[in-house]
Design a protein around this motif. Structure first.
Motif, PDB file in Angstrom:
ATOM      1  N   PRO A   4      46.337  53.629  27.712  1.00  0.00           N
ATOM      2  CA  PRO A   4      46.297  52.179  27.572  1.00  0.00           C
ATOM      3  C   PRO A   4      45.799  51.790  26.182  1.00  0.00           C
ATOM      4  O   PRO A   4      44.999  52.495  25.564  1.00  0.00           O
ATOM      5  N   LEU A   5      46.285  50.656  25.701  1.00  0.00           N
ATOM      6  CA  LEU A   5      45.950  50.172  24.362  1.00  0.00           C
ATOM      7  C   LEU A   5      45.091  48.914  24.466  1.00  0.00           C
ATOM      8  O   LEU A   5      45.407  48.004  25.233  1.00  0.00           O
ATOM      9  N   ALA A  26      40.299  56.596  32.766  1.00  0.00           N
ATOM     10  CA  ALA A  26      41.231  56.426  31.653  1.00  0.00           C
ATOM     11  C   ALA A  26      40.497  56.445  30.320  1.00  0.00           C
ATOM     12  O   ALA A  26      39.352  56.007  30.214  1.00  0.00           O
ATOM     13  N   GLN A  27      41.173  56.944  29.289  1.00  0.00           N
ATOM     14  CA  GLN A  27      40.725  56.819  27.909  1.00  0.00           C
ATOM     15  C   GLN A  27      41.648  55.829  27.209  1.00  0.00           C
ATOM     16  O   GLN A  27      42.792  55.623  27.619  1.00  0.00           O
ATOM     17  N   LEU A  28      41.165  55.225  26.143  1.00  0.00           N
ATOM     18  CA  LEU A  28      41.890  54.140  25.498  1.00  0.00           C
ATOM     19  C   LEU A  28      42.284  54.495  24.068  1.00  0.00           C
ATOM     20  O   LEU A  28      41.588  55.244  23.386  1.00  0.00           O
ATOM     21  N   ASP A  29      43.397  53.919  23.622  1.00  0.00           N
ATOM     22  CA  ASP A  29      43.682  53.786  22.204  1.00  0.00           C
ATOM     23  C   ASP A  29      43.216  52.391  21.798  1.00  0.00           C
ATOM     24  O   ASP A  29      43.431  51.422  22.540  1.00  0.00           O
ATOM     25  N   VAL A  30      42.588  52.286  20.640  1.00  0.00           N
ATOM     26  CA  VAL A  30      42.000  51.016  20.210  1.00  0.00           C
ATOM     27  C   VAL A  30      42.591  50.615  18.868  1.00  0.00           C
ATOM     28  O   VAL A  30      42.657  51.421  17.934  1.00  0.00           O
ATOM     29  N   ALA A  31      43.027  49.357  18.783  1.00  0.00           N
ATOM     30  CA  ALA A  31      43.498  48.775  17.520  1.00  0.00           C
ATOM     31  C   ALA A  31      42.638  47.554  17.227  1.00  0.00           C
ATOM     32  O   ALA A  31      42.511  46.663  18.071  1.00  0.00           O
ATOM     33  N   ALA A  44      52.370  52.386  25.117  1.00  0.00           N
ATOM     34  CA  ALA A  44      51.197  52.294  25.991  1.00  0.00           C
ATOM     35  C   ALA A  44      51.612  51.827  27.381  1.00  0.00           C
ATOM     36  O   ALA A  44      52.419  50.897  27.520  1.00  0.00           O
ATOM     37  N   PRO A  45      51.084  52.445  28.430  1.00  0.00           N
ATOM     38  CA  PRO A  45      51.421  51.997  29.788  1.00  0.00           C
ATOM     39  C   PRO A  45      50.854  50.625  30.120  1.00  0.00           C
ATOM     40  O   PRO A  45      51.357  49.935  31.006  1.00  0.00           O
ATOM     41  N   LEU A  46      49.794  50.219  29.392  1.00  0.00           N
ATOM     42  CA  LEU A  46      49.173  48.907  29.603  1.00  0.00           C
ATOM     43  C   LEU A  46      48.515  48.483  28.300  1.00  0.00           C
ATOM     44  O   LEU A  46      47.977  49.325  27.568  1.00  0.00           O
ATOM     45  N   ILE A  47      48.587  47.184  27.995  1.00  0.00           N
ATOM     46  CA  ILE A  47      47.962  46.658  26.776  1.00  0.00           C
ATOM     47  C   ILE A  47      46.995  45.556  27.165  1.00  0.00           C
ATOM     48  O   ILE A  47      47.373  44.603  27.866  1.00  0.00           O
ATOM     49  N   ALA A  48      45.746  45.689  26.741  1.00  0.00           N
ATOM     50  CA  ALA A  48      44.729  44.662  26.946  1.00  0.00           C
ATOM     51  C   ALA A  48      44.440  44.018  25.597  1.00  0.00           C
ATOM     52  O   ALA A  48      43.921  44.671  24.678  1.00  0.00           O
ATOM     53  N   VAL A  49      44.797  42.727  25.454  1.00  0.00           N
ATOM     54  CA  VAL A  49      44.602  41.999  24.204  1.00  0.00           C
ATOM     55  C   VAL A  49      43.360  41.138  24.333  1.00  0.00           C
ATOM     56  O   VAL A  49      43.276  40.282  25.232  1.00  0.00           O
ATOM     57  N   GLY A  50      42.379  41.367  23.475  1.00  0.00           N
ATOM     58  CA  GLY A  50      41.203  40.515  23.479  1.00  0.00           C
ATOM     59  C   GLY A  50      41.571  39.105  23.042  1.00  0.00           C
ATOM     60  O   GLY A  50      42.436  38.911  22.163  1.00  0.00           O
TER      61      GLY A  50
END
Length: 346
Positions: A4-5, A26-31, A44-50
């Motif tokens: 997940p991103l 889960a572990q995350l990729d962070v941008a 990414a299977p899922l994207i969480a946008v702040g």
């Protein structure tokens, strides 16, 4: 497998998301900026946008995709839903209120091949009717047909269905390792933890003193089983405890193994009185006795799913730690094949 991103520069929000993802295994990729997210956007299977980066992400006009969430601590902010639409998110996750839901979304993202396993419960109409043997053989036959199968021992005093299979020394988790679990269990992690033999995974009890299974633990296991397996076979105790009731409420079909004699039928009627309170599709598997099959089924008031003939050599085979032959030309194998054909979706 891609991770997940998360796209955010809010360090406090990122700390929360890392913790929530860890709870889901889960572990995350962070941008920290939209430009850094571009290589991962479609992978990414899922994207969480702040919420802090939503407008910046929207300005890059990313490709439309599903599994995009907007994460915020200010759900009451009237600008939140504008940001959700602008970034192409399907939902807003407000922390801390939606933390459990977000754990589930991260966990879903780590299970890219979800299944929709059917739960079949098996219970004896009386002691020694053969319910555990039928449970084990049904699971073995299904796994032999390349169905990913989970065999669940729900009877703390049954002696262990792993011992019935001759696998009591097999390494892997037992109920004692899982009873404290609450909430979601990752299906892949469950399968990896349990003793497995080909396409069959087995959840049984440790030897020695055993404790009752909490209903919540049974619920978590069966939910994970339905996501990760094609078939879940649950061997139930005759005296229903909260965990057995939890399994019954999820059962597609419940098989009651009844002996076709007067005492066997009377005992099975008592078991049915309790079982009917928690599930609807109940069918009889009849063992031979002095009462003919039609009369026995009529006395029980449920349809017959098949007959389980006596197997004189079966007990000796199991006591040697050997598995029964379940080929389509064997009586037991033919019964299991018929049951699976009739009970599982095609």
């Amino acid at each position: 497998m891609h991770r997940p991103l998360v796209i955010t520069e809010d360090h406090a929000l990122l700390d929360d998301l890392v913790r929530i993802a860890a709870a889901a295994g889960a572990q995350l990729d962070v941008a920290h900026a939209p430009a850094h997210a571009r290589p991962f956007w479609n992978l990414a299977p899922l994207i969480a946008v702040g919420a802090d980066q939503a407008d910046a992400v929207a300005a890059t006009s990313p490709p439309t995709r599903d599994q995009v969430l907007l994460v915020t601590r200010a759900a009451e902010d009237p600008d939140t839903w504008r940001k959700c639409v602008a970034v192409g998110a399907q939902a807003v996750m407000a922390l801390p209120e939606d933390e459990r839901h977000l754990v589930e979304r991260f966990a879903d993202a780590m299970e890219p091949d979800p299944r929709s396993g059917s739960v079949i419960c098996v219970i004896g109409g009386r002691g020694g009717a053969g319910a555990s043997v039928l449970s084990a053989c049904l699971a073995l036959r299904a796994s032999g047909d390349r169905l990913r199968t989970l065999l669940v021992d729900a009877d703390p005093l049954g002696g262990g269905i792993d011992a019935l299979l001759g696998q009591e020394e097999a390494p892997g988790a037992r109920w004692g390792d899982l009873v404290a679990r609450e909430g979601r269990i990752n299906a892949g992690a469950l399968q990896a933890a349990l003793p497995s033999f080909g396409d069959l995974a087995v959840l049984s009890f440790h030897r020695g003193e055993v404790a009752a299974i909490p209903a919540q633990a049974m619920r978590s296991v069966l939910e994970a089983g339905q996501r990760g397996f094609d078939l879940i076979v649950v061997d139930l105790p005759r005296h229903l405890d909260p965990a057995a009731i939890e399994a019954l409420t999820r059962a597609k079909t419940t098989l009651v193994v009844a002996t076709a004699d007067v005492r066997g039928i009377l005992s099975t009627v008592q078991v049915l009185g309790e079982t009917r309170k928690h599930t609807s599709d109940i069918r009889a598997v009849l063992r031979p006795g002095i009462v003919d099959e039609d009369t026995a089924a009529s006395s029980l008031g449920i349809p017959s799913a098949g007959a389980l003939p006596d197997q004189p050599r079966l007990t000796a085979t199991l006591n040697r730690g050997e598995l029964p032959r379940l080929g389509p030309r064997t009586v037991l194998g033919a019964l299991c094949t018929t049951l699976l054909r009739d009970l599982l979706p095609t």
